[in-house]
Motif scaffolding. Structure first.
Motif, mmCIF file in Angstrom:
data_model
loop_
_atom_site.group_PDB
_atom_site.id
_atom_site.type_symbol
_atom_site.label_atom_id
_atom_site.label_comp_id
_atom_site.label_asym_id
_atom_site.label_seq_id
_atom_site.Cartn_x
_atom_site.Cartn_y
_atom_site.Cartn_z
ATOM 1 N N MET A 193 0.841 -1.172 0.000
ATOM 2 C CA MET A 193 0.000 0.000 0.000
ATOM 3 C C MET A 193 0.884 1.232 0.000
ATOM 4 O O MET A 193 1.815 1.326 0.775
ATOM 5 C CB MET A 193 -0.894 0.011 1.226
ATOM 6 C CG MET A 193 -1.858 -1.146 1.298
ATOM 7 S SD MET A 193 -2.919 -1.024 2.729
ATOM 8 C CE MET A 193 -4.274 -0.188 2.017
ATOM 9 N N GLN A 194 0.562 2.145 -0.818
ATOM 10 C CA GLN A 194 1.332 3.374 -0.929
ATOM 11 C C GLN A 194 0.471 4.595 -0.605
ATOM 12 O O GLN A 194 0.802 5.701 -0.997
ATOM 13 C CB GLN A 194 1.902 3.501 -2.347
ATOM 14 C CG GLN A 194 2.855 2.382 -2.725
ATOM 15 C CD GLN A 194 4.176 2.491 -1.996
ATOM 16 O OE1 GLN A 194 4.646 3.577 -1.681
ATOM 17 N NE2 GLN A 194 4.777 1.348 -1.715
ATOM 18 N N GLU A 195 -0.645 4.384 0.084
ATOM 19 C CA GLU A 195 -1.557 5.475 0.394
ATOM 20 C C GLU A 195 -1.002 6.353 1.512
ATOM 21 O O GLU A 195 -0.317 5.882 2.417
ATOM 22 C CB GLU A 195 -2.925 4.926 0.814
ATOM 23 C CG GLU A 195 -3.612 4.106 -0.255
ATOM 24 C CD GLU A 195 -3.997 4.923 -1.466
ATOM 25 O OE1 GLU A 195 -4.418 6.080 -1.307
ATOM 26 O OE2 GLU A 195 -3.863 4.392 -2.582
ATOM 27 N N LYS A 196 -1.321 7.613 1.445
ATOM 28 C CA LYS A 196 -0.906 8.564 2.461
ATOM 29 C C LYS A 196 -1.650 8.277 3.768
ATOM 30 O O LYS A 196 -2.799 7.881 3.762
ATOM 31 C CB LYS A 196 -1.232 9.982 1.972
ATOM 32 C CG LYS A 196 -0.720 11.070 2.881
ATOM 33 C CD LYS A 196 -1.035 12.429 2.306
ATOM 34 C CE LYS A 196 -0.553 13.500 3.261
ATOM 35 N NZ LYS A 196 -0.855 14.830 2.790
ATOM 36 N N ASP A 197 -0.966 8.440 4.886
ATOM 37 C CA ASP A 197 -1.505 8.270 6.234
ATOM 38 C C ASP A 197 -1.884 6.832 6.574
ATOM 39 O O ASP A 197 -2.646 6.602 7.504
ATOM 40 C CB ASP A 197 -2.717 9.190 6.461
ATOM 41 C CG ASP A 197 -2.358 10.657 6.332
ATOM 42 O OD1 ASP A 197 -1.213 11.014 6.708
ATOM 43 O OD2 ASP A 197 -3.190 11.432 5.856
ATOM 44 N N ILE A 198 -1.373 5.844 5.830
ATOM 45 C CA ILE A 198 -1.574 4.441 6.175
ATOM 46 C C ILE A 198 -0.214 3.877 6.549
ATOM 47 O O ILE A 198 0.681 3.786 5.708
ATOM 48 C CB ILE A 198 -2.192 3.639 5.007
ATOM 49 C CG1 ILE A 198 -3.586 4.166 4.708
ATOM 50 C CG2 ILE A 198 -2.225 2.155 5.350
ATOM 51 C CD1 ILE A 198 -4.273 3.474 3.566
ATOM 52 N N PRO A 199 -0.036 3.513 7.840
ATOM 53 C CA PRO A 199 1.270 3.005 8.262
ATOM 54 C C PRO A 199 1.560 1.635 7.661
ATOM 55 O O PRO A 199 0.669 0.808 7.502
ATOM 56 C CB PRO A 199 1.135 2.912 9.779
ATOM 57 C CG PRO A 199 -0.316 2.866 10.047
ATOM 58 C CD PRO A 199 -0.998 3.567 8.919
ATOM 59 N N VAL A 200 2.811 1.410 7.308
ATOM 60 C CA VAL A 200 3.256 0.150 6.732
ATOM 61 C C VAL A 200 4.442 -0.349 7.551
ATOM 62 O O VAL A 200 5.373 0.400 7.822
ATOM 63 C CB VAL A 200 3.673 0.333 5.251
ATOM 64 C CG1 VAL A 200 4.235 -0.958 4.689
ATOM 65 C CG2 VAL A 200 2.508 0.831 4.425
ATOM 66 N N GLU A 201 4.381 -1.627 7.949
ATOM 67 C CA GLU A 201 5.485 -2.243 8.671
ATOM 68 C C GLU A 201 6.046 -3.378 7.828
ATOM 69 O O GLU A 201 5.294 -4.135 7.215
ATOM 70 C CB GLU A 201 5.009 -2.814 10.006
ATOM 71 C CG GLU A 201 4.743 -1.777 11.065
ATOM 72 C CD GLU A 201 5.977 -1.000 11.436
ATOM 73 O OE1 GLU A 201 7.067 -1.591 11.594
ATOM 74 O OE2 GLU A 201 5.858 0.219 11.556
ATOM 75 N N VAL A 202 7.348 -3.506 7.805
ATOM 76 C CA VAL A 202 8.013 -4.584 7.089
ATOM 77 C C VAL A 202 8.674 -5.475 8.129
ATOM 78 O O VAL A 202 9.427 -5.002 8.975
ATOM 79 C CB VAL A 202 9.068 -4.038 6.098
ATOM 80 C CG1 VAL A 202 9.810 -5.182 5.435
ATOM 81 C CG2 VAL A 202 8.408 -3.142 5.074
ATOM 82 N N LEU A 203 8.376 -6.772 8.059
ATOM 83 C CA LEU A 203 8.942 -7.730 8.993
ATOM 84 C C LEU A 203 9.899 -8.630 8.230
ATOM 85 O O LEU A 203 9.500 -9.280 7.257
ATOM 86 C CB LEU A 203 7.823 -8.570 9.624
ATOM 87 C CG LEU A 203 8.271 -9.709 10.522
ATOM 88 C CD1 LEU A 203 8.995 -9.178 11.751
ATOM 89 C CD2 LEU A 203 7.077 -10.548 10.917
ATOM 90 N N GLU A 204 11.154 -8.658 8.644
ATOM 91 C CA GLU A 204 12.140 -9.533 8.035
ATOM 92 C C GLU A 204 12.470 -10.645 9.020
ATOM 93 O O GLU A 204 12.785 -10.379 10.175
ATOM 94 C CB GLU A 204 13.401 -8.755 7.671
ATOM 95 C CG GLU A 204 13.185 -7.771 6.546
ATOM 96 C CD GLU A 204 14.483 -7.144 6.060
ATOM 97 O OE1 GLU A 204 15.553 -7.746 6.290
ATOM 98 O OE2 GLU A 204 14.403 -6.076 5.452
ATOM 99 N N LEU A 205 12.384 -11.872 8.550
ATOM 100 C CA LEU A 205 12.706 -13.018 9.386
ATOM 101 C C LEU A 205 14.214 -13.133 9.552
ATOM 102 O O LEU A 205 14.977 -12.653 8.719
ATOM 103 C CB LEU A 205 12.143 -14.289 8.764
ATOM 104 C CG LEU A 205 10.627 -14.330 8.615
ATOM 105 C CD1 LEU A 205 10.217 -15.572 7.840
ATOM 106 C CD2 LEU A 205 9.948 -14.294 9.958
ATOM 107 N N ASP A 206 14.645 -13.804 10.622
ATOM 108 C CA ASP A 206 16.071 -13.987 10.879
ATOM 109 C C ASP A 206 16.743 -14.748 9.736
ATOM 110 O O ASP A 206 17.838 -14.418 9.315
ATOM 111 C CB ASP A 206 16.284 -14.734 12.193
ATOM 112 C CG ASP A 206 15.790 -13.930 13.394
ATOM 113 O OD1 ASP A 206 15.731 -12.681 13.283
ATOM 114 O OD2 ASP A 206 15.472 -14.540 14.427
#
Length: 88
Positions: free
Chosen positions: A1-14
């Motif tokens: 999602m690239q919408e304004k005011d929508i938080p994005v979290e990226v989770l990288e596994l070990d």
């Protein structure tokens, strides 16, 4: 999602090459479970997103025979299971 005011979290596994087998969100809660890694004996990791904008790993159970997660309706308890696919 690239919408304004929508938080994005990226989770990288070990382990970068781990395959995600199952993802299950806690009902009405802030925690989620990932089953990832080797299909025969994957790891089970529990994460929290209680703090906005931050993913926190709570615990990882190593080499469990599991491929499904079931949360209780209140989200207090969960069952980690190995669903067997039956063939006739």
């Amino acid at each position: 999602m690239q919408e304004k005011d929508i938080p994005v979290e990226v989770l990288e596994l070990d382990k970068k090459n781990d395959k995600i087998i199952e993802v299950a969100w806690e009902p009405k809660g802030h925690r989620f479970v990932l089953i990832h890694g080797n299909l025969q004996r994957p790891d089970v990791s529990l994460y929290s997103m209680r703090t906005p904008g931050r993913v926190l790993k709570l615990v990882t159970l190593k080499a469990k025979q599991a491929n499904a997660v079931y949360w209780s309706p209140t989200g207090k308890h969960m069952i980690i299971a190995d669903k067997v696919k039956w063939q006739a």
